[in-house]
Design a protein around this motif. Structure first.
Motif, short mmCIF file in Angstrom:
data_model
loop_
_atom_site.label_atom_id
_atom_site.label_comp_id
_atom_site.label_asym_id
_atom_site.label_seq_id
_atom_site.Cartn_x
_atom_site.Cartn_y
_atom_site.Cartn_z
N ASP A 441 0.85 -1.19 0.00
CA ASP A 441 0.00 0.00 0.00
C ASP A 441 0.88 1.23 0.00
OD1 ASP A 441 0.88 0.34 2.63
OD2 ASP A 441 -0.93 -0.50 3.51
N ILE A 442 0.31 2.37 0.28
CA ILE A 442 1.08 3.62 0.22
C ILE A 442 2.21 3.66 1.25
CG2 ILE A 442 -0.77 5.02 -0.77
CD1 ILE A 442 -1.40 6.03 2.01
N ASN A 443 2.15 2.78 2.24
CA ASN A 443 3.19 2.73 3.27
C ASN A 443 4.29 1.73 2.95
OD1 ASN A 443 1.92 4.61 5.16
ND2 ASN A 443 0.37 3.02 5.40
N GLY A 444 4.14 0.99 1.84
CA GLY A 444 5.16 0.01 1.47
C GLY A 444 4.61 -1.40 1.40
N SER A 445 5.51 -2.36 1.33
CA SER A 445 5.11 -3.77 1.21
C SER A 445 4.90 -4.40 2.58
CB SER A 445 6.19 -4.55 0.46
OG SER A 445 5.87 -5.93 0.46
N HIS A 446 3.83 -5.21 2.68
CA HIS A 446 3.56 -5.99 3.89
C HIS A 446 3.92 -7.46 3.71
CE1 HIS A 446 1.22 -2.74 5.90
NE2 HIS A 446 1.00 -2.38 4.66
N GLY A 447 4.41 -7.82 2.52
CA GLY A 447 4.76 -9.20 2.25
C GLY A 447 3.53 -10.07 2.08
N GLU A 448 3.74 -11.39 2.14
CA GLU A 448 2.62 -12.33 2.02
C GLU A 448 1.86 -12.39 3.34
OE1 GLU A 448 3.64 -15.70 -1.16
OE2 GLU A 448 5.18 -15.52 0.38
N ILE A 449 0.57 -12.12 3.29
CA ILE A 449 -0.21 -11.98 4.51
C ILE A 449 -1.38 -12.98 4.60
CG2 ILE A 449 0.40 -9.61 5.13
CD1 ILE A 449 -2.68 -10.34 3.01
N ILE A 450 -1.61 -13.75 3.52
CA ILE A 450 -2.65 -14.78 3.53
C ILE A 450 -2.06 -16.09 3.02
CG2 ILE A 450 -4.73 -15.60 2.31
CD1 ILE A 450 -5.91 -12.87 2.51
N SER A 451 -2.44 -17.18 3.67
CA SER A 451 -2.10 -18.52 3.19
C SER A 451 -3.38 -19.35 3.15
CB SER A 451 -1.06 -19.17 4.11
OG SER A 451 -0.65 -20.42 3.58
N PHE A 452 -3.59 -20.04 2.02
CA PHE A 452 -4.86 -20.71 1.75
C PHE A 452 -4.57 -22.07 1.14
CE2 PHE A 452 -8.48 -21.51 -1.12
CZ PHE A 452 -9.58 -21.19 -0.35
N LEU A 453 -4.94 -23.13 1.84
CA LEU A 453 -4.70 -24.51 1.39
C LEU A 453 -6.03 -25.19 1.11
CD1 LEU A 453 -2.64 -26.87 0.97
CD2 LEU A 453 -3.01 -27.43 3.40
N ILE A 454 -6.24 -25.61 -0.12
CA ILE A 454 -7.49 -26.25 -0.51
C ILE A 454 -7.19 -27.60 -1.15
CG2 ILE A 454 -7.52 -25.03 -2.74
CD1 ILE A 454 -10.61 -24.97 -2.50
N ASN A 455 -7.97 -28.64 -0.79
CA ASN A 455 -7.69 -29.97 -1.35
C ASN A 455 -8.46 -30.18 -2.65
OD1 ASN A 455 -10.32 -30.80 -0.74
ND2 ASN A 455 -9.73 -31.89 1.13
N ASP A 456 -8.36 -31.40 -3.21
CA ASP A 456 -8.96 -31.68 -4.51
C ASP A 456 -10.48 -31.76 -4.47
OD1 ASP A 456 -8.65 -33.99 -2.94
OD2 ASP A 456 -8.88 -35.29 -4.68
N ASN A 457 -11.06 -31.81 -3.27
CA ASN A 457 -12.53 -31.82 -3.12
C ASN A 457 -13.08 -30.44 -2.77
OD1 ASN A 457 -12.89 -34.63 -3.63
ND2 ASN A 457 -12.10 -35.06 -1.56
N ASN A 458 -12.27 -29.40 -2.97
CA ASN A 458 -12.66 -28.00 -2.67
C ASN A 458 -12.93 -27.77 -1.19
OD1 ASN A 458 -12.47 -27.11 -5.37
ND2 ASN A 458 -14.51 -27.94 -5.82
N LEU A 459 -12.30 -28.58 -0.36
CA LEU A 459 -12.35 -28.37 1.08
C LEU A 459 -11.14 -27.53 1.48
CD1 LEU A 459 -13.54 -28.96 3.93
CD2 LEU A 459 -12.03 -30.97 4.00
N VAL A 460 -11.39 -26.39 2.11
CA VAL A 460 -10.30 -25.51 2.54
C VAL A 460 -9.76 -26.04 3.87
CG1 VAL A 460 -9.63 -23.17 3.15
CG2 VAL A 460 -11.37 -23.55 1.39
#
Length: 541
Positions: A441-460
């Motif tokens: 954002d305007i203040n700079g980079s916050h890096g990676e802030i979300i991690s999302f793992l989903i399997n082959d059956n669309n179960l998160v």
């Protein structure tokens, strides 16, 4: 553009203003200030529509006023060097002056101090000749300045006119009278804005680190280089508390963790130093209102300090009477903040009552509330942050940060389950995906802030977000991306945990019931928020 008033203009303002109210003040001085009074009246009329009546002691009777008069709250005491050392008065001629006169300074200021004047203004004027050498002059000037500072006086310089003072008793350069009037008004207005309580954030403010992610062991506020700003900040807050200023906490954290951290770490401050602690996931403005109500203190007496610009904006927008300051680790910036705060927390002495004020106010128990956050439109401000979100597929490489987030994040975590690299790679091998979101954002980079793992059956299996970016609607944008690009319908492997209240609040906002069953998220779930998403993240869409 110069908006300074001339004397004629000042008289016109006084005459032509339609006043909304009247007020009287008393200005005590040894000089003839009648001309200055007109400029003060004119500036008060311009800025406040108030008709100001100024009373004053008779010319040359300041000493009698200080000794015999009873000081009132809005009285203003104006001092010059000759009020502290009589032989410095140019109108009495030149006399021999030496450092022995320092005793006279201290005696006069001791008398003023006993009278408890709140509004004291000192004008530094050139001292007459009569010193045995230049070093004595410098020593006396330093003594005058330092002793005046000790009683909390406003020091104004470079306005003296010897011709005027000798001929009329008015010590000021006429071209600077409007500036002097403005400085006097600003000073007395700020003194009225007396602050009684400072409310502070915790993570990356009171201490270095994120309590909910890093754990108690890794937060710090010591004299290590990386923690030093937090050490300085804590020591400053401790000094305020010792002077009778109340301290409170407003943090998006779990109360038991906050309590444990403050009691178990060797910080300068501990739980006992705070009169009230609000550790929950409600809006900070709501928490501050509760502190105000519980302590029976008006919001105009509050200072709020936080490192997060979103939190600062939310409080400023909801509670305009609360003065807000941003915490930054730059020590020069921090010092500038302290200087402003010193003007808001001024006092001339520390009494026994000041030392006990926290204990007097402290509630018998410290409570935490988990009120669901109320709708409040801050989308214009969020849009102004110019947030840029980059989505990464980390299924095949560069997945270290994604795995780290899953295993360190507690607050925005759909189930609290820790997963090692082998388990995650096995889910990916069987058709799953590991997705992350990177924020700047305007203040700079916050890096990676979300991690999302989903399997082959669309179960998160895992969905976590760093608590540093709560309240920015990023989770909505991300789920909208998932529905549009990965699967039109997903199931969350959701479980209530002791720490994931932010997720519970988020799901309630999505109108999803708080259960231990798999929760379905689809386009219909996100559609009510599409306008807000499109407005805030327009450049990403």
């Amino acid at each position: 553009m110069n908006d300074s008033l001339t004397y004629i203009e000042a008289l016109k303002v006084i005459k032509n203003t339609e006043y909304s109210s009247k007020k009287s003040i008393f200005i005590a001085s040894s000089a003839n200030l009648e001309t200055l009074f007109h400029f003060i009246k004119a500036n008060v009329a311009k800025s406040h529509d108030i008709k100001l009546d100024i009373e004053s002691n008779q010319f040359g009777t300041l000493r009698q006023y200080i000794v015999s008069s009873e000081n009132k709250t809005n009285d203003i005491l104006i001092l010059f060097p000759w009020d502290l050392i009589g032989s410095l008065n140019w109108r009495l001629g030149v006399k021999v002056v030496d450092v022995a006169h320092i005793k006279e300074i201290k005696e006069t200021l001791s008398l003023i101090h006993k009278k408890k004047f709140k509004n004291i203004i000192y004008f530094s004027c050139p001292l007459p000749p009569g010193f045995l050498n230049p070093f004595q002059r410098e020593t006396l000037e330093n003594e005058l300045s330092s002793n005046i500072n000790l009683i909390g006086a406003k020091n104004i310089s470079n306005v003296f006119c010897l011709n005027n003072f000798v001929n009329t008793g008015n010590p000021f350069d006429n071209t600077k009278l409007d500036r002097i009037a403005k400085e006097i008004i600003n000073f007395t207005d700020n003194r009225k804005e007396s602050k009684k309580i400072l409310v502070t954030d915790l993570d990356e403010t009171l201490w270095r680190g994120i309590l909910g992610e890093d754990g108690i062991e890794k937060i710090s506020a010591d004299q290590d280089q990386n923690s030093f700003p937090h050490f300085i900040y804590q020591s400053y807050l401790k000094s305020l508390k010792d002077r009778g200023i109340l301290l409170a906490i407003c943090s998006k954290n779990d109360f038991d963790l906050v309590e444990e951290a403050l009691q178990s770490k060797s910080f300068i401050l501990n739980m006992d130093d705070f009169v009230n602690v609000k550790a929950s996931y409600e809006r900070k403005s709501e928490a501050i209102k509760k502190i105000s109500k519980e302590l029976n203190l008006g919001l105009e007496h509050f200072i709020f300090i936080d490192d997060n610009p979103v939190e600062i904006h939310e409080v400023e927008n909801a509670l305009p009477n609360v003065r807000c300051f941003s915490f930054k680790k730059d020590l020069n910036y921090l010092n500038e903040t302290f200087l402003v705060l010193e003007n808001l927390f001024q006092s001339s002495e520390i009494t026994q009552e000041d030392k006990k004020r926290t204990e007097m106010y402290k509630a018998s128990t410290l409570k935490v509330s988990h009120k669901n956050h109320e709708d409040m439109d801050i989308s214009d401000y969020l849009k102004s942050l110019n947030m840029q979100i980059i989505i990464h597929d980390r299924s095949e490489s560069n997945y270290d940060r994604a795995i780290q987030l899953i295993n360190k994040t507690n607050q925005f975590n759909i189930n609290g389950i820790r997963r090692d690299q082998k388990e995650i790679l096995n889910i990916i091998k069987n058709g799953g995906k590991l997705i992350t979101a990177e924020l700047s954002d305007i203040n700079g980079s916050h890096g990676e802030i979300i991690s999302f793992l989903i399997n082959d059956n669309n179960l998160v299996e895992s969905f976590v977000m760093s608590c540093r970016v709560f309240q920015r609607e990023i989770e909505l944008f991300f789920l909208d991306y998932v529905i549009q690009n990965i699967s039109q319908s997903i199931e969350l492997n959701f479980k209530n945990t002791k720490r994931n209240k932010p997720v519970q609040i988020f799901l309630e906002r999505l109108n999803v019931k708080d259960t231990d069953e798999q929760i379905t998220i689809c386009a219909e779930t996100i559609n009510p928020f599409k306008d807000s998403i499109n407005k805030i993240f327009k450049d990403n869409i």
